[in-house]
Design a protein around this motif. Sequence first.
Motif, PDB file in Angstrom:
ATOM      1  N   GLN B 280       0.814  -1.223   0.000  1.00 58.43           N
ATOM      2  CA  GLN B 280       0.000   0.000   0.000  1.00 58.43           C
ATOM      3  C   GLN B 280       0.842   1.264   0.000  1.00 58.43           C
ATOM      4  N   CYS B 281       2.181   1.116  -0.002  1.00 56.62           N
ATOM      5  CA  CYS B 281       3.061   2.287   0.095  1.00 56.62           C
ATOM      6  C   CYS B 281       3.304   2.910  -1.279  1.00 56.62           C
ATOM      7  N   LEU B 282       3.055   4.186  -1.380  1.00 53.59           N
ATOM      8  CA  LEU B 282       3.363   4.900  -2.610  1.00 53.59           C
ATOM      9  C   LEU B 282       4.869   5.124  -2.687  1.00 53.59           C
ATOM     10  N   PRO B 283       5.418   5.255  -3.914  1.00 55.22           N
ATOM     11  CA  PRO B 283       6.843   5.570  -4.038  1.00 55.22           C
ATOM     12  C   PRO B 283       7.180   6.810  -3.210  1.00 55.22           C
ATOM     13  N   GLY B 284       8.343   6.761  -2.569  1.00 53.95           N
ATOM     14  CA  GLY B 284       8.764   7.881  -1.735  1.00 53.95           C
ATOM     15  C   GLY B 284       8.463   7.683  -0.263  1.00 53.95           C
ATOM     16  N   THR B 285       7.579   6.721   0.059  1.00 57.03           N
ATOM     17  CA  THR B 285       7.260   6.464   1.463  1.00 57.03           C
ATOM     18  C   THR B 285       8.512   5.948   2.188  1.00 57.03           C
ATOM     19  N   GLN B 286       8.743   6.436   3.403  1.00 57.24           N
ATOM     20  CA  GLN B 286       9.857   5.925   4.207  1.00 57.24           C
ATOM     21  C   GLN B 286       9.386   4.739   5.036  1.00 57.24           C
ATOM     22  N   VAL B 287      10.213   3.692   5.056  1.00 56.65           N
ATOM     23  CA  VAL B 287       9.874   2.493   5.836  1.00 56.65           C
ATOM     24  C   VAL B 287      11.110   2.048   6.627  1.00 56.65           C
ATOM     25  N   TRP B 288      10.872   1.359   7.718  1.00 62.04           N
ATOM     26  CA  TRP B 288      11.950   0.788   8.522  1.00 62.04           C
ATOM     27  C   TRP B 288      11.819  -0.732   8.515  1.00 62.04           C
ATOM     28  N   LEU B 289      12.947  -1.411   8.376  1.00 63.10           N
ATOM     29  CA  LEU B 289      12.954  -2.869   8.495  1.00 63.10           C
ATOM     30  C   LEU B 289      13.195  -3.212   9.955  1.00 63.10           C
ATOM     31  N   THR B 290      12.242  -3.919  10.570  1.00 64.78           N
ATOM     32  CA  THR B 290      12.320  -4.204  12.002  1.00 64.78           C
ATOM     33  C   THR B 290      12.330  -5.713  12.235  1.00 64.78           C
ATOM     34  N   PRO B 291      13.486  -6.270  12.651  1.00 63.61           N
ATOM     35  CA  PRO B 291      13.524  -7.723  12.871  1.00 63.61           C
ATOM     36  C   PRO B 291      12.542  -8.180  13.950  1.00 63.61           C
ATOM     37  N   VAL B 292      11.862  -9.292  13.677  1.00 61.47           N
ATOM     38  CA  VAL B 292      10.990  -9.925  14.678  1.00 61.47           C
ATOM     39  C   VAL B 292      11.292 -11.418  14.698  1.00 61.47           C
ATOM     40  N   SER B 293      10.911 -12.064  15.783  1.00 61.81           N
ATOM     41  CA  SER B 293      11.091 -13.510  15.848  1.00 61.81           C
ATOM     42  C   SER B 293       9.951 -14.184  15.084  1.00 61.81           C
ATOM     43  N   VAL B 294      10.181 -15.421  14.672  1.00 58.32           N
ATOM     44  CA  VAL B 294       9.145 -16.176  13.971  1.00 58.32           C
ATOM     45  C   VAL B 294       7.912 -16.319  14.849  1.00 58.32           C
ATOM     46  N   SER B 295       8.121 -16.599  16.146  1.00 61.03           N
ATOM     47  CA  SER B 295       6.952 -16.843  16.995  1.00 61.03           C
ATOM     48  C   SER B 295       6.126 -15.573  17.190  1.00 61.03           C
ATOM     49  N   GLN B 296       6.788 -14.413  17.317  1.00 61.84           N
ATOM     50  CA  GLN B 296       6.045 -13.147  17.405  1.00 61.84           C
ATOM     51  C   GLN B 296       5.217 -12.943  16.133  1.00 61.84           C
ATOM     52  N   ALA B 297       5.879 -13.168  14.993  1.00 62.39           N
ATOM     53  CA  ALA B 297       5.207 -12.932  13.706  1.00 62.39           C
ATOM     54  C   ALA B 297       4.016 -13.867  13.543  1.00 62.39           C
ATOM     55  N   GLN B 298       4.208 -15.131  13.905  1.00 62.00           N
ATOM     56  CA  GLN B 298       3.110 -16.099  13.741  1.00 62.00           C
ATOM     57  C   GLN B 298       1.950 -15.776  14.677  1.00 62.00           C
ATOM     58  N   ALA B 299       2.268 -15.308  15.876  1.00 59.19           N
ATOM     59  CA  ALA B 299       1.200 -14.970  16.821  1.00 59.19           C
ATOM     60  C   ALA B 299       0.360 -13.825  16.256  1.00 59.19           C
ATOM     61  N   ALA B 300       1.028 -12.818  15.693  1.00 58.74           N
ATOM     62  CA  ALA B 300       0.306 -11.677  15.113  1.00 58.74           C
ATOM     63  C   ALA B 300      -0.553 -12.138  13.936  1.00 58.74           C
ATOM     64  N   TYR B 301      -0.010 -13.038  13.145  1.00 63.41           N
ATOM     65  CA  TYR B 301      -0.707 -13.566  11.965  1.00 63.41           C
ATOM     66  C   TYR B 301      -1.960 -14.325  12.390  1.00 63.41           C
ATOM     67  N   ARG B 302      -1.842 -15.152  13.417  1.00 66.97           N
ATOM     68  CA  ARG B 302      -3.010 -15.924  13.877  1.00 66.97           C
ATOM     69  C   ARG B 302      -4.072 -15.002  14.460  1.00 66.97           C
ATOM     70  N   ARG B 303      -3.632 -13.940  15.170  1.00 63.00           N
ATOM     71  CA  ARG B 303      -4.591 -12.972  15.719  1.00 63.00           C
ATOM     72  C   ARG B 303      -5.372 -12.308  14.589  1.00 63.00           C
ATOM     73  N   GLN B 304      -4.664 -12.000  13.487  1.00 59.95           N
ATOM     74  CA  GLN B 304      -5.320 -11.358  12.350  1.00 59.95           C
ATOM     75  C   GLN B 304      -6.433 -12.252  11.799  1.00 59.95           C
ATOM     76  N   PHE B 305      -6.144 -13.525  11.630  1.00 62.07           N
ATOM     77  CA  PHE B 305      -7.149 -14.446  11.088  1.00 62.07           C
ATOM     78  C   PHE B 305      -8.318 -14.646  12.048  1.00 62.07           C
ATOM     79  N   ALA B 306      -8.019 -14.540  13.344  1.00 63.96           N
ATOM     80  CA  ALA B 306      -9.080 -14.749  14.339  1.00 63.96           C
ATOM     81  C   ALA B 306     -10.218 -13.739  14.156  1.00 63.96           C
ATOM     82  N   HIS B 307      -9.890 -12.528  13.685  1.00 61.54           N
ATOM     83  CA  HIS B 307     -10.942 -11.522  13.464  1.00 61.54           C
ATOM     84  C   HIS B 307     -11.975 -12.018  12.464  1.00 61.54           C
TER      85      HIS B 307
END
Lengths: 234, 311
Positions: B280-307
């Motif tokens: 969804q980012c238009l060219p020129g948008t500033q973004v940061w790469l933020t390392p996360v653990s697999v388990s954090q990422a998967q937990a967030a992903y499962r929460r998203q589907f729960a909705h």
Amino acid sequence: MKLRIETAGMEALMVRLFDTIDVSNMAWILAADQALRDAFGEALVDLLPSYTTLLLHYDCRTLSHLDAQARVQDALTGLSPADTQQGQHHEIPVWYDESVGPDLERVAKRAGISIAELIDQHCQDDYCVFALGFAPGYGFMGLVNDTIATPRLTTPRRHVAAGSVGIADRQTAIYPLPSPGGWNVLGRTAVPLFEHAKRGEPLLRPGDSVRFRSISRADFEAQGGDTTPMEERS
Amino acid sequence: MSQAGLVVKKAGPLALVQDAGRFGVGHLGVTQGGAADWIAFHWANWLLGNPLNSAALEIVMGGGLTLEAEDEVTLALAGADLAATLDGKPLAPNASFSLRSGQELAFKQPRQGLRAYLAFPGGLDAPEVLGSRSCTVREQLGGLQENGQPLMAGERLTWRGSSQPPRTLPENLTPLMPTSGCRLPIVLGSQVASFSGNSLYQAFNTPWQVDNRADRMGIRLTGPVLGGTLKGIVSEGIPLGAVQVPPDGQPIVLMNDRQTIGGYPRLGALTPTACATLAQCLPGTQVWLTPVSVSQAQAAYRRQFAHWISD
């Protein structure tokens, strides 16, 4: 074979078996492919074998990363190589001509041989299909004889015609669809690789072997080949 | 079939039929495809009570896309705000709405975000190819004509179900379009150790700019030049969101229509949620790469589907 299970993404594991490309890897890659498909069943989203690795995408809504890693370890412990004799052999007719193979002359010159000798060289070996990728039905094959190995073009072409047969270093391949590409194009085949892939039944599969056969323009046309010359490099 | 539909009066720059993607066929060399902002895509279907994977229209930029209704129908729109109007009157994003016969739905230009998802009752009707209706232009697969062609003027959109009582999106769950400075969670991969210490410091501690060389295949980021000991690798499978670093040191995030295998070293892979944000980012948008653990990422992903699944 030395198994390493690496994290490749939130729901992806890189199963690494080898470090360098070798025809003898294929028996292990094929065996691992089958073992992983069996072990993961419904929890498998995609499995992409390549020269030395298999990328495994699992369903992280039903399986944790640790469980997935353990399942790979279990599935591949005690693995024995597959029977590579089971791969199919394909003979692919190719019309080698400068109108559809704009790199014939340059590749021959670089190798210090004539165009006829280059064609003979390209047709004299059975090539192993190492992996499918890049485009539907696109098979990475090799290894071509060292004398005709040629690096990729410095600037890729914007348009390579469907059916184009090319080489890059010691690899050779056929473009199933028109696409941009940096391989040295030697000729064209009328074999409809894309149509096979679209039906989910690719003609070339990892572990298969391929030999190219030089045919005339008349034969190429009779097979339904498109003789439109390739645009020069743009 | 004489079912009423929507007629495409004007096609706009790019509108594609997309579902969740083409899975289980990567080994044929077939790309994943699917809605680039899968979160907005799922919300659009959720608003209509559709199965989550129902085919919808991914509308990029808007750019004048105009659809005319042949009969009454309830649709839903989620994701980017593309200044949509119904007979000239503004439509709110992230809601369902009804059209009467002859009414025109038009999309002008991005106000927030880049891709809007238009969902139809029961999902868009399009032929399934290799298990999906997703349209991949480069591979000539999927879409209305089964040949990967984007939406064209004169085509008709029809759908597979009938209008159900629509839902309303709770305000606290409304998908927010990214703003400059947003964070993109990344799961680090095994090749991360081959990058120089300085490159790794810069990768995660300096903002990256979304380049205009961006499409459904990959999105380039520009910023500090990254480098390490690996120049190329033996080609291997590429997961969604892989952040590959070619010799020029400028990362490319590989998106839904990426090639299936490739040979540049990788920092890791953005999480699917981060891919949806980046899409969804238009060219020129500033973004940061933020390392996360697999388990954090998967937990967030499962929460998203729960909705979507809890009710």
